[in-house]
Design a protein around this motif. Structure first.
Motif, mmCIF file in Angstrom:
data_model
loop_
_atom_site.group_PDB
_atom_site.id
_atom_site.type_symbol
_atom_site.label_atom_id
_atom_site.label_comp_id
_atom_site.label_asym_id
_atom_site.label_seq_id
_atom_site.Cartn_x
_atom_site.Cartn_y
_atom_site.Cartn_z
ATOM 1 N N PHE A 42 0.837 -1.200 0.000
ATOM 2 C CA PHE A 42 0.000 0.000 0.000
ATOM 3 C C PHE A 42 0.874 1.253 0.000
ATOM 4 N N VAL A 43 1.950 1.228 0.790
ATOM 5 C CA VAL A 43 2.880 2.363 0.862
ATOM 6 C C VAL A 43 3.536 2.582 -0.505
ATOM 7 N N VAL A 44 3.907 1.490 -1.167
ATOM 8 C CA VAL A 44 4.512 1.580 -2.503
ATOM 9 C C VAL A 44 3.514 2.218 -3.476
ATOM 10 N N ILE A 45 2.264 1.798 -3.407
ATOM 11 C CA ILE A 45 1.218 2.358 -4.279
ATOM 12 C C ILE A 45 1.060 3.862 -4.024
ATOM 13 N N VAL A 46 1.055 4.254 -2.756
ATOM 14 C CA VAL A 46 0.942 5.676 -2.390
ATOM 15 C C VAL A 46 2.093 6.472 -3.019
ATOM 16 N N LEU A 47 3.300 5.936 -2.925
ATOM 17 C CA LEU A 47 4.480 6.629 -3.460
ATOM 18 C C LEU A 47 4.417 6.749 -4.984
ATOM 19 N N GLU A 48 3.912 5.726 -5.633
ATOM 20 C CA GLU A 48 3.778 5.765 -7.098
ATOM 21 C C GLU A 48 2.662 6.725 -7.512
ATOM 22 N N LYS A 49 1.533 6.621 -6.815
ATOM 23 C CA LYS A 49 0.332 7.368 -7.194
ATOM 24 C C LYS A 49 0.437 8.865 -6.895
ATOM 25 N N PHE A 50 0.885 9.227 -5.703
ATOM 26 C CA PHE A 50 0.860 10.632 -5.294
ATOM 27 C C PHE A 50 2.202 11.353 -5.435
ATOM 28 N N PHE A 51 3.285 10.584 -5.548
ATOM 29 C CA PHE A 51 4.609 11.220 -5.625
ATOM 30 C C PHE A 51 5.344 10.867 -6.909
ATOM 31 N N SER A 52 4.639 10.197 -7.828
ATOM 32 C CA SER A 52 5.178 9.856 -9.157
ATOM 33 C C SER A 52 6.523 9.138 -9.086
ATOM 34 N N LYS A 53 6.678 8.278 -8.089
ATOM 35 C CA LYS A 53 7.941 7.547 -7.955
ATOM 36 C C LYS A 53 7.892 6.300 -8.822
ATOM 37 N N PRO A 54 8.996 6.028 -9.543
ATOM 38 C CA PRO A 54 9.065 4.738 -10.244
ATOM 39 C C PRO A 54 9.075 3.613 -9.209
ATOM 40 N N ARG A 55 8.599 2.442 -9.595
ATOM 41 C CA ARG A 55 8.430 1.322 -8.663
ATOM 42 C C ARG A 55 9.668 1.067 -7.797
ATOM 43 N N GLU A 56 10.827 1.006 -8.423
ATOM 44 C CA GLU A 56 12.056 0.688 -7.686
ATOM 45 C C GLU A 56 12.325 1.715 -6.579
ATOM 46 N N GLN A 57 12.152 2.986 -6.917
ATOM 47 C CA GLN A 57 12.377 4.056 -5.943
ATOM 48 C C GLN A 57 11.307 4.023 -4.847
#
Length: 106
Positions: A42-57
């Motif tokens: 869920f935290v990874v999804i939040v980082l991708e969705k709201f902070f435009s982070k690539p999956r690895e980051q």
């Protein structure tokens, strides 16, 4: 009403206009806080969705939050930082996760 406040006001305005605008806007760190319940995914999804982070980051930041207790998602101007914090909190609440997001001046 006397003329003095107006004159003073004009002078203040002139000073304001001639001041160079060199100061950058203050930036704020948006931070995720660790808890024992929110799933890592869920935290990874939040980082991708709201902070435009690539999956690895996103995975790296999530692990940092998990291991160190907090992790920085990014630096933003005040309004954007406030919006991101609100979006994350709303999203977590929607999925019934206790994930906390906060911000602090850089």
């Amino acid at each position: 009403m006397s003329h003095h406040p107006d004159r003073l006001g004009d002078n203040a305005l002139t000073v304001q206009e001639t001041k160079p605008k060199l100061k950058k806007p203050r930036l704020y760190r948006v931070i995720l806080l660790n808890d024992d319940y929110t799933p890592m995914e869920f935290v990874v999804i939040v980082l991708e969705k709201f902070f435009s982070k690539p999956r690895e980051q996103a995975v790296q930041i999530m692990l940092h939050v998990h291991q160190r207790g907090t992790g920085v998602c990014g630096l933003y101007t005040l309004e954007i930082a406030e919006t991101k914090v609100q979006q994350v909190m709303d999203f977590a609440q929607e999925y019934k996760h206790p994930l906390q997001c906060t911000m602090e001046p850089e």
